[in-house]
Design an enzyme around this catalytic site. Sequence first.
Site, short mmCIF file in Angstrom:
data_model
loop_
_atom_site.label_atom_id
_atom_site.label_comp_id
_atom_site.label_asym_id
_atom_site.label_seq_id
_atom_site.Cartn_x
_atom_site.Cartn_y
_atom_site.Cartn_z
N ASP A 26 0.86 -1.17 0.00
CA ASP A 26 0.00 0.00 0.00
C ASP A 26 0.91 1.23 0.00
O ASP A 26 2.10 1.13 0.32
CB ASP A 26 -0.89 -0.03 1.24
CG ASP A 26 -1.80 1.16 1.34
OD1 ASP A 26 -2.37 1.57 0.32
OD2 ASP A 26 -1.93 1.70 2.46
N ASP B 67 -0.02 5.05 1.09
CA ASP B 67 -0.18 5.98 2.21
C ASP B 67 -0.25 5.21 3.52
O ASP B 67 -1.10 4.34 3.70
CB ASP B 67 -1.44 6.83 2.01
CG ASP B 67 -1.40 7.58 0.68
OD1 ASP B 67 -0.38 8.22 0.41
OD2 ASP B 67 -2.39 7.49 -0.07
#
Length: 216
Positions: A33, A35
């Site tokens: 991922d 953020d």
Amino acid sequence: MPFSDSRLIDGVALWCEALTSRVSNGRPALFCDRDGVIVEEIGYLGKPEDVRIIPAAASLIRSANDRGIRVVVVTNQSGIGRGYYGWADFCAVQGRIVEELARSGAEIDLVIASAHHEAGGGVFASEAHRWRKPGPGMILLARERLNVDLRASLIVGDKLGDLEAGYAADIGNGLLVRTGHGEDAARNLASASFGRMKVSVAADASGALAWLEAIA
């Protein structure tokens, strides 16, 4: 004027950008991922000047590069769907991330982003789109593009939805990091079921080094 770019493979809400020409050739890959895992979570990152790389993630990505393991970023970008910023802003942020990682000798191979969201407007509106995590669409697209062995791969996320996307795509290993939203997600991990996926929790992305060393 609508944003037009060949990296928007559906022309609207799905971004797919190869940053290198390398493929996996049937080997595992490192899925991350963005953020809260690679960059600090600030909530709807739409400005390059707000990019702050998490050092542990840069070190992990560099280690994967050194071992010939492809690095794939799969990121939900509902801020685009909600109208908080646009794809041009996303491009600027990604450019800064690439620059900052390069300072640490780290390189991403593939970036896939979905702007779909149940609160999105118009063409972005979707309650449970296959491209948006926890759907498996972005991961399956990466498998197609890079020829990845998903069962031997690892996904690193700071939300249960990241791990759920990996599980839905049949990724064999998941790491929940406490950076970003991971502290809250860790409290709910015990009640989640991931079948054959081996799931662990770590303070940050350095928790993936053991997996990396075991396969490379």
